[in-house]
Write a protein that holds these residues in place. Structure first.
Motif, PDB file in Angstrom:
ATOM      1  N   MET A  81      12.365   2.268  14.306  1.00  0.00           N
ATOM      2  CA  MET A  81      12.135   3.046  13.187  1.00  0.00           C
ATOM      3  C   MET A  81      10.468   3.491  13.357  1.00  0.00           C
ATOM      4  O   MET A  81       9.803   2.802  13.415  1.00  0.00           O
ATOM      5  CB  MET A  81      12.227   2.544  11.734  1.00  0.00           C
ATOM      6  N   THR A  82      10.473   4.794  13.105  1.00  0.00           N
ATOM      7  CA  THR A  82       8.885   5.346  13.231  1.00  0.00           C
ATOM      8  C   THR A  82       8.420   5.410  12.072  1.00  0.00           C
ATOM      9  O   THR A  82       8.956   5.132  11.146  1.00  0.00           O
ATOM     10  CB  THR A  82       9.176   6.901  13.776  1.00  0.00           C
ATOM     11  N   SER A  83       7.081   5.402  12.061  1.00  0.00           N
ATOM     12  CA  SER A  83       6.324   5.542  10.696  1.00  0.00           C
ATOM     13  C   SER A  83       5.144   6.715  11.021  1.00  0.00           C
ATOM     14  O   SER A  83       4.562   6.535  11.792  1.00  0.00           O
ATOM     15  CB  SER A  83       5.872   4.181  10.260  1.00  0.00           C
ATOM     16  N   VAL A 133       2.210  -0.778   7.834  1.00  0.00           N
ATOM     17  CA  VAL A 133       2.035  -0.665   9.167  1.00  0.00           C
ATOM     18  C   VAL A 133       0.612  -1.070   9.734  1.00  0.00           C
ATOM     19  O   VAL A 133      -0.333  -0.471   9.018  1.00  0.00           O
ATOM     20  CB  VAL A 133       2.393   0.518  10.006  1.00  0.00           C
ATOM     21  N   GLY A 134       0.399  -1.964  10.330  1.00  0.00           N
ATOM     22  CA  GLY A 134      -0.925  -2.333  10.822  1.00  0.00           C
ATOM     23  C   GLY A 134      -1.268  -2.546  12.338  1.00  0.00           C
ATOM     24  O   GLY A 134      -0.372  -2.952  13.066  1.00  0.00           O
ATOM     25  N   GLY A 135      -2.595  -2.057  12.712  1.00  0.00           N
ATOM     26  CA  GLY A 135      -2.958  -2.310  13.916  1.00  0.00           C
ATOM     27  C   GLY A 135      -4.244  -3.148  14.148  1.00  0.00           C
ATOM     28  O   GLY A 135      -5.261  -2.739  13.477  1.00  0.00           O
ATOM     29  N   LEU A 148       2.130 -10.062   4.416  1.00  0.00           N
ATOM     30  CA  LEU A 148       1.550  -8.804   4.005  1.00  0.00           C
ATOM     31  C   LEU A 148       2.500  -7.914   3.624  1.00  0.00           C
ATOM     32  O   LEU A 148       2.402  -6.736   2.956  1.00  0.00           O
ATOM     33  CB  LEU A 148       0.696  -8.233   4.894  1.00  0.00           C
ATOM     34  N   SER A 149       3.800  -8.229   3.763  1.00  0.00           N
ATOM     35  CA  SER A 149       4.871  -7.202   3.555  1.00  0.00           C
ATOM     36  C   SER A 149       4.837  -6.133   4.538  1.00  0.00           C
ATOM     37  O   SER A 149       5.280  -4.905   4.139  1.00  0.00           O
ATOM     38  CB  SER A 149       5.103  -6.884   2.017  1.00  0.00           C
ATOM     39  N   PHE A 150       4.393  -6.378   5.515  1.00  0.00           N
ATOM     40  CA  PHE A 150       4.361  -5.152   6.656  1.00  0.00           C
ATOM     41  C   PHE A 150       5.603  -4.797   7.474  1.00  0.00           C
ATOM     42  O   PHE A 150       6.441  -5.766   7.559  1.00  0.00           O
ATOM     43  CB  PHE A 150       3.147  -5.375   7.677  1.00  0.00           C
ATOM     44  N   ARG A 151       6.026  -3.783   7.782  1.00  0.00           N
ATOM     45  CA  ARG A 151       7.082  -3.428   8.493  1.00  0.00           C
ATOM     46  C   ARG A 151       6.625  -3.701  10.234  1.00  0.00           C
ATOM     47  O   ARG A 151       7.574  -4.030  10.812  1.00  0.00           O
ATOM     48  CB  ARG A 151       7.609  -2.020   8.337  1.00  0.00           C
ATOM     49  N   HIS A 152       5.527  -3.380  10.228  1.00  0.00           N
ATOM     50  CA  HIS A 152       5.228  -3.601  11.694  1.00  0.00           C
ATOM     51  C   HIS A 152       3.580  -3.957  11.787  1.00  0.00           C
ATOM     52  O   HIS A 152       2.759  -3.721  10.849  1.00  0.00           O
ATOM     53  CB  HIS A 152       5.187  -2.008  12.531  1.00  0.00           C
ATOM     54  N   LEU A 153       3.478  -4.838  12.768  1.00  0.00           N
ATOM     55  CA  LEU A 153       1.937  -5.572  12.664  1.00  0.00           C
ATOM     56  C   LEU A 153       1.750  -5.518  14.400  1.00  0.00           C
ATOM     57  O   LEU A 153       2.522  -6.121  15.020  1.00  0.00           O
ATOM     58  CB  LEU A 153       1.760  -6.814  12.066  1.00  0.00           C
ATOM     59  N   LEU A 213       3.851  -6.763  19.149  1.00  0.00           N
ATOM     60  CA  LEU A 213       4.297  -5.796  17.965  1.00  0.00           C
ATOM     61  C   LEU A 213       5.084  -6.688  17.360  1.00  0.00           C
ATOM     62  O   LEU A 213       6.291  -7.045  17.997  1.00  0.00           O
ATOM     63  CB  LEU A 213       4.662  -4.335  18.316  1.00  0.00           C
ATOM     64  N   VAL A 214       5.267  -6.997  15.907  1.00  0.00           N
ATOM     65  CA  VAL A 214       6.419  -7.408  15.435  1.00  0.00           C
ATOM     66  C   VAL A 214       6.668  -6.592  13.947  1.00  0.00           C
ATOM     67  O   VAL A 214       5.740  -6.027  13.541  1.00  0.00           O
ATOM     68  CB  VAL A 214       6.142  -8.899  15.125  1.00  0.00           C
TER      69      VAL A 214
END
Length: 339
Positions: free
Chosen positions: A1-3, A66-68, A98-103, A338-339
């Motif tokens: 899934m993109t963001s 989403v975090g980088g 953090l309830s992130f979809r992607h990190l 990436l998770v």
């Protein structure tokens, strides 16, 4: 899934070093990080708590999912530990907290390298050579809390970052004085890496070694003091320390250029050199960079630049998210996670 980043759903970007943790948000595709703030890493037990503190200071944006994160150390798999600090955490557990979809994690200097194609002329100070060319491999090095080394290689319209631990190679020594310095450090540390000298605390180590060799009295002194006294000319040992530091850094940078094949340029980042750019520009840095016979012609054509932009690794972290999501890369690689 993109963001796609937006004001309502921004991307969080971070640059976590051995001392400082810098954060920002990206609110549009291709946008630059803003609301940038710096926290002292030691004030927080882990990455999640530092991010929560930062997010509490932001305004006018939604909560990111989403975090980088650019981190000072090798990235592989779920577990990460900072090389020069105490943070040790699970990437997946942090994402869940953090309830992130992607990190997405990436080495801090790999993130800095990914920022290079987006640095304009106001973000750098030229140090000699030709013009930077990001159609060719580029290397990035930088003394700070440690000594970072990375680079980028162009590939199909993207840039592939090089995840390295090049700061831990053996210290390059060229002059009799440098050999004496290395000998003194070897008595204390055993093996002497480039990072032993070419980092913040390395300035202090270098100062004490030169004072001992010159038969001068030395005092307990911070890296900032070495810089200040050296730049002002108030202390001749500090003046010499800065000159030796810049010369050894030039030697090291030239080695990196040859090893990586960085014909597109070598850029210097980190927190130390921007504060002493005048010394660097008038030092032996460039001469030592080029002193690589029989490959002098090869390295003399390579540009060298000092990065003076604020928090450029945040821009690279955003680019890392973009590349991960656009290419739908596998969950873990040797370059990042990436998770």
């Amino acid at each position: 899934m993109t963001s796609i980043p937006s004001i309502e759903s921004p991307w969080l970007v971070a640059d976590i070093g051995g001392t400082n943790a810098r954060f920002g948000v990206v609110t549009e595709p291709g946008g630059r990080p803003h609301q940038v703030k710096s926290l002292t890493g030691a004030d927080y037990p882990d990455l999640a708590s530092a991010i929560e503190t930062y997010m509490a200071t932001t305004s006018g944006v939604g909560r990111p999912t989403v975090g980088g994160v650019a981190v000072a150390g090798p990235v592989s798999g779920d577990r990460f530990r900072l090389t020069n600090a105490s943070w040790d955490f699970s990437v997946n557990a942090t994402k869940q907290a953090l309830s992130f979809r992607h990190l997405a994690l990436i080495n801090d200097f790999s993130a800095l390298a990914l920022a290079v194609p987006y640095l304009d002329h106001n973000a750098v100070v030229p140090l000699g050579g030709g013009e930077r060319n990001t159609d060719l491999p580029v290397a990035v090095i930088g003394p700070g809390t440690g000594l970072g080394v990375s680079g980028i290689v162009p590939h199909q319209g993207m840039w592939i970052p090089l995840a390295t631990e090049g700061g831990h190679v053996t210290l390059p020594v060229e002059t009799d004085l440098e050999a004496q310095i290395a000998a003194l450090l070897r008595r204390r540390f055993g093996r002497v890496s480039a990072e032993t000298v070419l980092c913040g605390v390395g300035l202090t180590r270098l100062y004490h070694c030169i004072a001992a060799i010159r038969g001068a009295e030395s005092v307990i002194i911070s890296p900032a003091d070495v810089c200040a006294r050296g730049r002002s000319g108030a202390d001749p040992i500090c003046v010499e320390t800065l000159q030796v530091f810049c010369a050894m850094l030039g030697n090291f940078a030239g080695n990196v250029a040859l090893t990586v094949g960085a014909r597109g340029g070598v850029l210097i980042g980190g927190g130390i050199l921007p504060r002493m750019r005048d010394v660097l520009q008038h030092s032996e840095f460039r001469a030592r960079f080029e002193n690589k016979a029989p490959m002098t012609g090869y390295v003399s054509a390579i540009s060298t630049e000092l990065i003076i932009a604020d928090s450029p690794a945040l821009l690279g972290a955003a680019q890392w998210i973009t590349q991960w999501l656009a290419q739908e890369l596998t969950p873990t690689t040797s370059e990042g996670a990436l998770v």
